[in-house]
Design an enzyme around this catalytic site. Structure first.
Site, PDB file in Angstrom:
ATOM      1  N   LYS A 120       0.822  -1.216   0.000  1.00 39.11           N
ATOM      2  CA  LYS A 120       0.000   0.000   0.000  1.00 39.11           C
ATOM      3  C   LYS A 120       0.856   1.267   0.000  1.00 39.11           C
ATOM      4  O   LYS A 120       0.412   2.330  -0.411  1.00 39.11           O
ATOM      5  CB  LYS A 120      -0.957  -0.029   1.175  1.00 39.11           C
ATOM      6  CG  LYS A 120      -2.000  -1.134   0.987  1.00 39.11           C
ATOM      7  CD  LYS A 120      -3.013  -1.196   2.085  1.00 39.11           C
ATOM      8  CE  LYS A 120      -4.091  -2.209   1.758  1.00 39.11           C
ATOM      9  NZ  LYS A 120      -3.593  -3.600   1.837  1.00 39.11           N
TER      10      LYS A 120
HETATM   11  C1  PLP Z   1      -4.277  -4.657   1.160  1.00 36.18           C
HETATM   12  C2  PLP Z   1      -3.573  -5.958   1.051  1.00 36.18           C
HETATM   13  C3  PLP Z   1      -4.035  -6.985   0.180  1.00 36.18           C
HETATM   14  C4  PLP Z   1      -5.295  -6.850  -0.643  1.00 36.18           C
HETATM   15  O1  PLP Z   1      -5.143  -5.979  -1.721  1.00 36.18           O
HETATM   16  P1  PLP Z   1      -6.433  -5.449  -2.564  1.00 36.18           P
HETATM   17  O2  PLP Z   1      -5.903  -4.385  -3.435  1.00 36.18           O
HETATM   18  O3  PLP Z   1      -7.389  -4.930  -1.515  1.00 36.18           O
HETATM   19  O4  PLP Z   1      -6.980  -6.602  -3.305  1.00 36.18           O
HETATM   20  C5  PLP Z   1      -3.295  -8.148   0.115  1.00 36.18           C
HETATM   21  N1  PLP Z   1      -2.188  -8.324   0.856  1.00 36.18           N
HETATM   22  C6  PLP Z   1      -1.702  -7.377   1.696  1.00 36.18           C
HETATM   23  C7  PLP Z   1      -0.470  -7.645   2.478  1.00 36.18           C
HETATM   24  C8  PLP Z   1      -2.376  -6.158   1.818  1.00 36.18           C
HETATM   25  O5  PLP Z   1      -1.910  -5.216   2.676  1.00 36.18           O
END
Ligand code: PLP
Length: 478
Positions: A120
């Site tokens: 993120k």
């Molecule tokens: C947010 C997150 C996801 C999911 O990603 P999306 O874009 O919501 O599908 C998967 N793995 C980790 C470690 C995350 O922080």
């Protein structure tokens, strides 16, 4: 120039016309409850892609994102922001999202090289800077409020802590996030960052945030804003690494497949967009844990809400994937009326079913796989035994799906490492018998002093706290 429409079709073209990037960035959700998408997908031809191969992450990033910005942000200013984000020391690798090889044909894209060790960061580091730039230009301030069960909160705080025009309040359920996750939020020293430990669950935190947004007077008074996963700019920033990775592995002359650990469908949707833009992607794998509503959808054609169970990969424990609406909009031929009907049906009955014709297309666009906790632990162990790489549980879910793909051996398979193993030490220890170390640059995290405010699960008390600390209210009082 690129303009944006809502997937539900109202509140944009009829009233005020399509929105520009800046408006979409600040608004997040469209007024009709839909999600913003560009009116059309920009495309890159083979010659342009050939030229990009071998360029740095930051240069590719600027080229991929510029068509989405249009004239809404000055190009020189945008390029500068992109450089600050991806060419400085925000990420601990010059390639930003480097690749490592797990077997002759399987590669891992490391998306955890940012300040909070999860993918993120790649989008939120850019978003914080974009917010600040746009607010500066408008001479505005916003108050961001958000709820987190762990990962998103720290990435949002890190993305906003240097913003001059943003105050950020993150609510987390007291005692219910891991030590590493809490420390990553509460040890950030900045006078625009506020951590609120709510005496309640994650759902309570989310309900409080929703209630603050629904309180029109408070919302206006605080100029509330959100940077949650439905913000278009987050998707936009995530498109970039599919390009840089595929180009590194031989695109545009060689196809590449990706396996994406999926929760809200944001990351895998960004891959879908990359394909629409001309990147030759063979297979896109939607990888789920035991909360497999998406896998079942691709198997049966029926999207059906069910309860959420806690798993070893908590960032994928979701009931509804909010970004799926963006894909569905494309799938139904961008028919906003049809899309709205489907979403209303889902809201009313907790399910909808698509025709065979639509499902034929959907199964061309994506494949899907599920991996339960037991398989997740086994995957962490076998990856460690065979490659000496320690992976986190989310990455393990993706790798399990990647290994299930038996395609053309000339097509490389890239699995996404969405978080660093040290964020989920308990699961990793359970799998391989030792605890992963935090990377050196986070070395003293566990010893740093924490700053947080415990508050009861009480809307009025939380609102009072936000009101008395936000600089927006100080400014209007002055
Ligand atoms: C947010 C997150 C996801 C999911 O990603 P999306 O874009 O919501 O599908 C998967 N793995 C980790 C470690 C995350 O922080």
């Amino acid at each position: 120039m690129t303009r944006y429409i809502s997937t539900r079709g109202h509140g944009t073209s009829k009233d005020t016309g399509p929105k520009n990037f800046e408006e979409v960035l600040l608004e997040g959700l469209a007024p009709d409850g839909g999600l913003y998408v560009p009116e059309s997908w920009p495309t890159f031809d083979t010659k342009t892609l050939e030229r990009m191969a071998g360029q740095s992450y930051v240069d590719v990033a600027a080229q991929i994102m510029l068509p989405f910005i249009g004239t809404s942000i000055d190009h020189a200013a945008f390029t500068k922001i992109v450089h600050e984000t991806y060419a400085g020391d925000v990420f601990d690798h010059a390639a930003v999202t480097p690749l490592s090889q797990l077997s002759p044909n399987v590669w891992m894209m490391e998306l955890h090289r940012g300040p909070t060790l999860a993918f993120k960061d790649v989008a939120l580091q850019l978003l914080g800077r974009l917010f600040d730039h746009v607010l500066e230009k408008r001479k505005e301030r916003v108050t961001i409020v958000g709820a987190t069960s762990g990962d998103t909160g720290s990435a949002a705080i890190e993305g906003c802590k240097s913003c001059e025009n943003v105050d950020i309040f993150i609510l987390h359920p007291a005692g219910r996030v891991s030590d590493v996750q809490r420390k990553q939020m509460t040890t950030v020293k900045a006078d625009n960052v506020y951590n609120i430990a709510v005496n309640g669950t994650f759902d309570d935190c989310q309900a409080l945030v929703k209630a603050m947004f629904n309180d029109a007077k408070f919302r206006a008074e605080m100029n509330l804003s959100a940077i949650n996963s439905i913000n278009w700019a987050r998707i936009m920033a995530q498109i970039v690494y599919y390009f840089t990775t595929a180009l590194a592995l031989g695109a545009p002359h060689r196809k590449v497949s990706f396996s994406v650990p999926t929760g809200n469908f944001g990351n895998v949707f960004a891959a879908h967009v990359a394909r629409q833009m001309g990147l030759p992607i063979e297979t896109l794998m939607v990888s789920s844990n035991r909360n497999d509503i998406l896998t079942t959808f691709f198997e049966t054609g029926e999207m059906k809400m069910s309860g959420v169970e806690a798993s070893l990969s908590p960032s994928m424990d979701i009931q509804i994937s909010s970004n799926f609406e963006r894909y569905l909009f494309d799938l139904v031929g961008r028919d906003a009326l049809k899309l709205t009907e489907l979403m209303n049906e889902f809201k009313k009955n907790g399910k909808f079913k698509l025709s065979d014709a639509l499902m034929n297309q959907a199964r061309k666009d994506f494949r899907a796989h599920r991996c339960d906790d037991e398989q997740t632990l086994a995957m962490i162990k076998s990856c460690y035994d065979e490659t000496a790489q320690v992976i986190d549980p989310h990455t393990a879910v993706g790798l399990s799906a990647a290994l299930s793909m038996q395609g053309d051996p000339s097509v490389p398979v890239v699995t996404l490492a969405c978080a660093h193993a040290a964020k989920f030490p308990d699961a990793v220890e359970k799998a391989i018998g030792r605890r992963p170390q935090l990377p050196e640059r986070l070395g003293d995290l566990m010893e740093c002093p924490e700053l947080l405010t415990p508050l009861p699960n009480d809307l009025a008390k939380v609102q009072d706290f936000v009101r008395s600390h936000s600089h927006v209210s100080k400014k209007s009082a002055a």
